[in-house]
Scaffold this motif. Structure first.
Motif, PDB file in Angstrom:
ATOM      1  N   SER A 105       0.817  -1.228   0.000  1.00 55.46           N
ATOM      2  CA  SER A 105       0.000   0.000   0.000  1.00 55.46           C
ATOM      3  C   SER A 105       0.844   1.270   0.000  1.00 55.46           C
ATOM      4  O   SER A 105       0.316   2.371   0.169  1.00 55.46           O
ATOM      5  N   GLY A 106       2.140   1.147  -0.176  1.00 55.74           N
ATOM      6  CA  GLY A 106       3.013   2.307  -0.278  1.00 55.74           C
ATOM      7  C   GLY A 106       3.465   2.525  -1.707  1.00 55.74           C
ATOM      8  O   GLY A 106       3.356   1.634  -2.559  1.00 55.74           O
ATOM      9  N   LYS A 107       3.982   3.715  -1.970  1.00 53.07           N
ATOM     10  CA  LYS A 107       4.428   4.090  -3.317  1.00 53.07           C
ATOM     11  C   LYS A 107       5.924   4.371  -3.270  1.00 53.07           C
ATOM     12  O   LYS A 107       6.380   5.198  -2.480  1.00 53.07           O
ATOM     13  N   TYR A 108       6.674   3.696  -4.149  1.00 58.60           N
ATOM     14  CA  TYR A 108       8.126   3.815  -4.137  1.00 58.60           C
ATOM     15  C   TYR A 108       8.651   4.064  -5.550  1.00 58.60           C
ATOM     16  O   TYR A 108       8.246   3.384  -6.508  1.00 58.60           O
ATOM     17  N   HIS A 164      10.441  13.843   4.893  1.00 59.94           N
ATOM     18  CA  HIS A 164      10.112  12.698   5.720  1.00 59.94           C
ATOM     19  C   HIS A 164       9.507  11.572   4.876  1.00 59.94           C
ATOM     20  O   HIS A 164       8.624  11.817   4.056  1.00 59.94           O
ATOM     21  N   PRO A 165       9.941  10.315   5.076  1.00 62.02           N
ATOM     22  CA  PRO A 165       9.291   9.193   4.378  1.00 62.02           C
ATOM     23  C   PRO A 165       7.815   9.098   4.757  1.00 62.02           C
ATOM     24  O   PRO A 165       7.422   9.473   5.868  1.00 62.02           O
ATOM     25  N   LEU A 166       7.019   8.573   3.843  1.00 63.87           N
ATOM     26  CA  LEU A 166       5.577   8.472   4.081  1.00 63.87           C
ATOM     27  C   LEU A 166       5.153   7.111   4.624  1.00 63.87           C
ATOM     28  O   LEU A 166       4.121   7.003   5.285  1.00 63.87           O
ATOM     29  N   TYR A 167       5.961   6.065   4.364  1.00 66.70           N
ATOM     30  CA  TYR A 167       5.502   4.712   4.646  1.00 66.70           C
ATOM     31  C   TYR A 167       6.491   3.959   5.532  1.00 66.70           C
ATOM     32  O   TYR A 167       7.702   4.078   5.367  1.00 66.70           O
ATOM     33  N   SER A 168       5.945   3.181   6.463  1.00 64.36           N
ATOM     34  CA  SER A 168       6.767   2.277   7.265  1.00 64.36           C
ATOM     35  C   SER A 168       7.006   0.988   6.490  1.00 64.36           C
ATOM     36  O   SER A 168       6.098   0.448   5.855  1.00 64.36           O
ATOM     37  N   LEU A 169       8.238   0.503   6.559  1.00 62.56           N
ATOM     38  CA  LEU A 169       8.585  -0.745   5.889  1.00 62.56           C
ATOM     39  C   LEU A 169       9.752  -1.370   6.644  1.00 62.56           C
ATOM     40  O   LEU A 169      10.745  -0.690   6.933  1.00 62.56           O
ATOM     41  N   THR A 170       9.643  -2.638   6.983  1.00 60.24           N
ATOM     42  CA  THR A 170      10.686  -3.316   7.744  1.00 60.24           C
ATOM     43  C   THR A 170      10.970  -4.671   7.118  1.00 60.24           C
ATOM     44  O   THR A 170      10.198  -5.162   6.280  1.00 60.24           O
ATOM     45  N   PRO A 171      12.080  -5.323   7.535  1.00 60.63           N
ATOM     46  CA  PRO A 171      12.375  -6.674   7.024  1.00 60.63           C
ATOM     47  C   PRO A 171      11.266  -7.672   7.313  1.00 60.63           C
ATOM     48  O   PRO A 171      11.112  -8.660   6.589  1.00 60.63           O
ATOM     49  N   PHE A 172      10.464  -7.423   8.352  1.00 64.12           N
ATOM     50  CA  PHE A 172       9.395  -8.354   8.702  1.00 64.12           C
ATOM     51  C   PHE A 172       8.289  -8.387   7.646  1.00 64.12           C
ATOM     52  O   PHE A 172       7.438  -9.269   7.654  1.00 64.12           O
ATOM     53  N   ASN A 173       8.276  -7.405   6.742  1.00 64.16           N
ATOM     54  CA  ASN A 173       7.297  -7.407   5.660  1.00 64.16           C
ATOM     55  C   ASN A 173       7.612  -8.446   4.583  1.00 64.16           C
ATOM     56  O   ASN A 173       6.769  -8.722   3.727  1.00 64.16           O
ATOM     57  N   PHE A 174       8.822  -8.998   4.625  1.00 61.41           N
ATOM     58  CA  PHE A 174       9.262  -9.842   3.520  1.00 61.41           C
ATOM     59  C   PHE A 174       9.489 -11.274   3.962  1.00 61.41           C
ATOM     60  O   PHE A 174       9.721 -11.572   5.128  1.00 61.41           O
ATOM     61  N   SER A 175       9.449 -12.177   3.000  1.00 57.25           N
ATOM     62  CA  SER A 175       9.437 -13.604   3.296  1.00 57.25           C
ATOM     63  C   SER A 175      10.737 -14.108   3.890  1.00 57.25           C
ATOM     64  O   SER A 175      10.817 -15.239   4.356  1.00 57.25           O
ATOM     65  N   TYR A 176      11.780 -13.282   3.894  1.00 57.69           N
ATOM     66  CA  TYR A 176      13.062 -13.705   4.482  1.00 57.69           C
ATOM     67  C   TYR A 176      12.881 -14.134   5.933  1.00 57.69           C
ATOM     68  O   TYR A 176      13.536 -15.021   6.423  1.00 57.69           O
ATOM     69  N   TYR A 177      11.965 -13.471   6.638  1.00 60.57           N
ATOM     70  CA  TYR A 177      11.757 -13.764   8.049  1.00 60.57           C
ATOM     71  C   TYR A 177      10.558 -14.678   8.299  1.00 60.57           C
ATOM     72  O   TYR A 177      10.153 -14.872   9.432  1.00 60.57           O
ATOM     73  N   TYR A 178       9.966 -15.216   7.261  1.00 62.71           N
ATOM     74  CA  TYR A 178       8.791 -16.056   7.427  1.00 62.71           C
ATOM     75  C   TYR A 178       8.964 -17.367   6.672  1.00 62.71           C
ATOM     76  O   TYR A 178       9.707 -17.451   5.704  1.00 62.71           O
ATOM     77  N   SER A 230      17.649  -1.388   9.108  1.00 61.18           N
ATOM     78  CA  SER A 230      16.445  -0.623   9.425  1.00 61.18           C
ATOM     79  C   SER A 230      16.809   0.658  10.149  1.00 61.18           C
ATOM     80  O   SER A 230      17.767   0.700  10.933  1.00 61.18           O
ATOM     81  N   ILE A 231      16.037   1.701   9.887  1.00 60.71           N
ATOM     82  CA  ILE A 231      16.146   2.965  10.611  1.00 60.71           C
ATOM     83  C   ILE A 231      14.823   3.198  11.327  1.00 60.71           C
ATOM     84  O   ILE A 231      13.762   3.230  10.696  1.00 60.71           O
ATOM     85  N   ILE A 232      14.891   3.348  12.649  1.00 64.39           N
ATOM     86  CA  ILE A 232      13.702   3.579  13.464  1.00 64.39           C
ATOM     87  C   ILE A 232      13.633   5.061  13.827  1.00 64.39           C
ATOM     88  O   ILE A 232      14.586   5.625  14.361  1.00 64.39           O
ATOM     89  N   PHE A 233      12.506   5.699  13.498  1.00 59.63           N
ATOM     90  CA  PHE A 233      12.289   7.091  13.885  1.00 59.63           C
ATOM     91  C   PHE A 233      11.667   7.091  15.278  1.00 59.63           C
ATOM     92  O   PHE A 233      10.632   6.455  15.504  1.00 59.63           O
ATOM     93  N   LEU A 234      12.286   7.822  16.202  1.00 58.15           N
ATOM     94  CA  LEU A 234      11.848   7.820  17.588  1.00 58.15           C
ATOM     95  C   LEU A 234      11.509   9.237  18.032  1.00 58.15           C
ATOM     96  O   LEU A 234      12.254  10.185  17.756  1.00 58.15           O
ATOM     97  N   SER A 235      10.394   9.385  18.700  1.00 56.10           N
ATOM     98  CA  SER A 235       9.963  10.675  19.250  1.00 56.10           C
ATOM     99  C   SER A 235       9.874  10.543  20.767  1.00 56.10           C
ATOM    100  O   SER A 235       9.195   9.633  21.267  1.00 56.10           O
ATOM    101  N   CYS A 236      10.562  11.420  21.497  1.00 58.97           N
ATOM    102  CA  CYS A 236      10.673  11.287  22.955  1.00 58.97           C
ATOM    103  C   CYS A 236      10.288  12.581  23.678  1.00 58.97           C
ATOM    104  O   CYS A 236      10.550  13.683  23.185  1.00 58.97           O
TER     105      CYS A 236
END
Length: 276
Positions: free
Chosen positions: A90-93, A122-136, A152-158
């Motif tokens: 559902s993201g556009k790349y 700022h990027p619009l979409y979250s995407l991680t390795p867990f989205n892909f079959s490598y981890y499943y 992976s880069i995690i954006f953190l707000s504190c």
């Protein structure tokens, strides 16, 4: 009936039979020629991206490429420059490169573009390795996550400040560089006083405390680790994009499901080895 009459009848029958076969043969030749022409038309381009099997563009003939690797060609930026686009979860790349030798595609979040100097939006979409079959164990799509070259880069707000480290990088210098832009862009409107990048090389658990929350997770394939030590460098790597692999699909197509498959030593092509 005389001998001459018999010969005439036999000749006439043979001639009629040949005439009946002729249209079929012509039709088959025309069909083969047409198919060759159609296949050559499958090699397309969008902007500076060459598109060939297994990729295809929307609107291509059915026999071109594979539907699972379909791209669109859309205007970018000024509205006139064409750019290849991949829809993913559902993201556009935007497609920045396709390497047909090592079976990788490099993508950049459609929300990422240069604002000022070396600061990027700022990027619009979250995407991680867990989205892909490598981890499943099951297949979640035609692409894999090439763990050797990506992170992976995690954006953190504190609400409270954190101590910077090799894994934690402050975003404040880059956020201040886009203050004028942020007023008109909702992706920056909710930034708190303390914002950080967390660099991750794989799955793991993190304890950020009650004052921090994850706002976004993205993937990068760093061109050099040296760029990952500052917010400016990390934003540049996000703008450089991340790679996905379709080696698994290429292996099945070239070697079949009953064989092992890997990139050869030159990283240019596939080698197969039968199991057992």
């Amino acid at each position: 009936m005389s001998r001459g009459s018999l010969l005439f009848v036999a000749y006439t029958t043979l001639l009629l039979h040949l005439l009946l076969l002729l249209p079929s043969a012509c039709s088959q030749t025309a069909s083969i020629t047409a198919n060759k022409h159609d296949i050559s038309d499958c090699n397309r381009s969008c902007g500076n991206i060459n598109i060939s099997s297994p990729f295809r563009l929307k609107g291509d003939s059915e026999h071109c490429g594979n539907k699972s690797f379909e791209l669109s060609c859309e205007a970018k930026g000024n509205g006139t420059t064409p750019h290849a686009v991949l829809s993913l979860f559902s993201g556009k790349y935007y497609v920045h490169a396709i390497n047909y030798n090592n079976f990788t595609i490099r993508l950049v979040d459609a929300g990422v573009h240069k604002i000022k100097d070396n600061y990027f939006s700022h990027p619009l979409y979250s995407l991680t390795p867990f989205n892909f079959s490598y981890y499943y164990s099951d297949d979640t799509g035609p692409y894999d996550y090439p763990d050797a070259s990506s992170m992976s880069i995690i954006f953190l707000s504190c609400e409270n400040p954190m101590n910077a480290s090799d894994l934690i990088v402050e975003r404040a210098p880059c956020i201040s560089g886009v203050n004028n832009y942020s007023a008109s862009n909702s992706s920056f409107s909710n930034l708190t006083a303390y914002s950080y990048f967390i660099k991750s090389n794989g799955p793991g658990s993190y304890n950020f405390g009650d004052s921090c929350k994850i706002t976004l997770m993205v993937m990068v394939s760093p061109s050099t680790e040296e760029h990952m030590t500052s917010c400016k460098g990390i934003y540049n790597e996000i703008a450089h994009g991340f790679e996905l692999s379709w080696l698994k699909y290429a292996c099945t197509e070239s070697c079949g499901s009953g064989e092992f498959c890997w990139l050869n030593s030159t990283g240019n092509g596939i080698q197969c080895s039968r199991r057992g």
